[in-house]
Design an enzyme around this catalytic site. Sequence first.
Site, PDB file in Angstrom:
ATOM      1  N   HIS A 103      49.181  55.055  44.541  1.00  0.00           N
ATOM      2  CA  HIS A 103      48.451  53.767  44.513  1.00  0.00           C
ATOM      3  C   HIS A 103      46.954  54.044  44.483  1.00  0.00           C
ATOM      4  CE1 HIS A 103      47.919  49.416  46.004  1.00  0.00           C
ATOM      5  NE2 HIS A 103      46.711  49.889  45.746  1.00  0.00           N
ATOM      6  N   HIS A 123      42.877  52.880  42.388  1.00  0.00           N
ATOM      7  CA  HIS A 123      42.087  52.053  41.460  1.00  0.00           C
ATOM      8  C   HIS A 123      41.080  52.949  40.737  1.00  0.00           C
ATOM      9  CE1 HIS A 123      43.496  48.294  43.387  1.00  0.00           C
ATOM     10  NE2 HIS A 123      43.646  49.108  44.419  1.00  0.00           N
ATOM     11  N   ARG A 131      39.366  51.722  38.082  1.00  0.00           N
ATOM     12  CA  ARG A 131      38.403  50.841  37.399  1.00  0.00           C
ATOM     13  C   ARG A 131      38.375  51.204  35.909  1.00  0.00           C
ATOM     14  NH1 ARG A 131      39.086  48.092  41.960  1.00  0.00           N
ATOM     15  NH2 ARG A 131      37.608  48.608  43.605  1.00  0.00           N
ATOM     16  N   LYS A 166      52.720  44.909  39.364  1.00  0.00           N
ATOM     17  CA  LYS A 166      52.071  44.664  40.652  1.00  0.00           C
ATOM     18  C   LYS A 166      51.971  43.186  40.926  1.00  0.00           C
ATOM     19  CE  LYS A 166      49.601  45.617  44.333  1.00  0.00           C
ATOM     20  NZ  LYS A 166      48.306  46.269  44.489  1.00  0.00           N
ATOM     21  N   HIS A 180      51.299  43.671  46.935  1.00  0.00           N
ATOM     22  CA  HIS A 180      50.233  43.485  47.922  1.00  0.00           C
ATOM     23  C   HIS A 180      50.741  42.400  48.861  1.00  0.00           C
ATOM     24  CE1 HIS A 180      45.872  43.437  49.221  1.00  0.00           C
ATOM     25  NE2 HIS A 180      46.420  42.434  49.896  1.00  0.00           N
ATOM     26  N   HIS A 235      50.215  49.859  50.707  1.00  0.00           N
ATOM     27  CA  HIS A 235      49.199  50.003  51.766  1.00  0.00           C
ATOM     28  C   HIS A 235      49.540  49.193  53.021  1.00  0.00           C
ATOM     29  CE1 HIS A 235      47.942  46.360  49.757  1.00  0.00           C
ATOM     30  NE2 HIS A 235      47.292  46.977  48.794  1.00  0.00           N
ATOM     31  N   LEU A 256      41.332  45.835  52.254  1.00  0.00           N
ATOM     32  CA  LEU A 256      42.394  44.842  52.417  1.00  0.00           C
ATOM     33  C   LEU A 256      43.730  45.485  52.088  1.00  0.00           C
ATOM     34  CD1 LEU A 256      40.647  41.719  50.907  1.00  0.00           C
ATOM     35  CD2 LEU A 256      41.359  42.023  53.293  1.00  0.00           C
ATOM     36  N   ASP A 271      45.039  54.116  47.815  1.00  0.00           N
ATOM     37  CA  ASP A 271      44.303  52.871  47.568  1.00  0.00           C
ATOM     38  C   ASP A 271      42.818  53.160  47.384  1.00  0.00           C
ATOM     39  OD1 ASP A 271      44.097  50.203  46.979  1.00  0.00           O
ATOM     40  OD2 ASP A 271      44.092  49.532  49.062  1.00  0.00           O
ATOM     41  N   ALA A 295      35.922  44.652  49.485  1.00  0.00           N
ATOM     42  CA  ALA A 295      36.960  45.412  50.199  1.00  0.00           C
ATOM     43  C   ALA A 295      37.357  46.629  49.380  1.00  0.00           C
ATOM     44  CB  ALA A 295      38.184  44.528  50.413  1.00  0.00           C
TER      45      ALA A 295
HETATM   46  O1  DOR Z   1      40.619  47.115  49.856  1.00  0.00           O
HETATM   47  C1  DOR Z   1      41.128  46.896  48.771  1.00  0.00           C
HETATM   48  N1  DOR Z   1      40.471  47.149  47.610  1.00  0.00           N
HETATM   49  N2  DOR Z   1      42.345  46.368  48.745  1.00  0.00           N
HETATM   50  C2  DOR Z   1      42.910  45.969  47.601  1.00  0.00           C
HETATM   51  O2  DOR Z   1      44.006  45.484  47.653  1.00  0.00           O
HETATM   52  C3  DOR Z   1      42.172  46.064  46.327  1.00  0.00           C
HETATM   53  C4  DOR Z   1      41.140  47.092  46.365  1.00  0.00           C
HETATM   54  C5  DOR Z   1      40.154  46.993  45.224  1.00  0.00           C
HETATM   55  O3  DOR Z   1      40.572  46.790  44.086  1.00  0.00           O
HETATM   56  O4  DOR Z   1      38.956  47.113  45.474  1.00  0.00           O
HETATM   57 ZN    ZN Z   2      44.994  48.774  45.925  1.00  0.00          ZN
END
Ligand code: DOR
Ligand code: ZN
Length: 348
Positions: free
Chosen positions: A17, A19, A21, A102, A139, A177, A222, A250, A266
């Site tokens: 899991h 990100h 970007r 997702k 999520h 998460h 989050l 995450d 977050a």
């Molecule tokens: O803290 C987080 N950041 N929780 C998420 O679910 C998404 C992530 C984000 O994409 O920045």
């Molecule tokens: Zn995530």
Amino acid sequence: MSDTATTLTLTQPDDWHLHFRDGDLLAETVPATARCFARAIVMPNLVPPVTTAAAATEYRARIMQAVPEDKAFEPLMTLYLTGETTVADIQAAKAAGVVAAKLYPRGATTNSDAAVRQVESLFPVFEEMTRQNMLLLIHGEVTDAEIDIFDREKEFIDRHLQAIVRAMPELKVVFEHITTKDAVDFVVTATDKVAATITPQHLLMNRNDLLVGGVRPHNFCLPVLKRNLHQQALQKAVASGSKRFFLGTDSAPHARHMKESACGCAGCYSAWSAIELYAEVFERLGCLDNLEGFASHYGADFYGLPRNTNTITLVRESWQVPSKINLPSGDELVPFYAGETLNWKLQA
Ligand code: DOR
Ligand code: ZN
């Protein structure tokens, strides 16, 4: 392994899991993950989100361009579910090699404004995912304004997750998460079609680390950090060696000015120190022997993918997580655990 061991060799891990970007940021995020991990489940919450097979295929190609030449890295693509996702979208995604979809409740987190309002309206889509052997990644937080932020995960289990797994007993579900004892209990008592990822921040920290002595925006993610008894339940889950819990960082970069703000974003960017952070936790818990299962075996097994065959080696060596990372754009990232000392380091 003995307490004094100075190296630790593991099957190469995967990150289930994260990100990456898009655009310029890929030059930062993809090498950070490919440094250590063989594969990663790539979250689809771009702007606009990855809602079609074509978008996933194009995004995958952009990620591949950012993989350093000396690394073999495989991004595993995911589809972002919306209220408009159809059975045909699932079939096309599967044909394009997308492994999972997702589910973000609308408004739950970063770039989830386009996400699902009525979870139950997606049951026909979940049925097709079951037929196609695609995993559902969740999520798990409700977003109702009247529900306290610390209760949103438990409330999601009670209102939605129980119903999803009851209605779809053959669907593989990853509760992403997880942050609470309630989530741990849900997973251990569910069928073997249900598993969960756990981040380094939720193992290392509790809400005191977010709020005591001042607000610490770089520890804000989050689902939000919970009280210590929940942190302890997560630690117990990984220490138990259960195959139902596996690594998902995450890792989620946000520029410093977006986090150090009156309304901070977050996400914790942990990719450059991910395996070292987990090694730190497992060592403190006295269960370093369980790290390989958690980091390198259980996720692949649950996804139905082969385990990696090569290895990585960690060496016992103190080092400091950098205080910042400069981006070509001129922005800065503050990595998770910035300035803290870790005791294991990935051998180059
Ligand atoms: O803290 C987080 N950041 N929780 C998420 O679910 C998404 C992530 C984000 O994409 O920045
Ligand atoms: Zn995530």
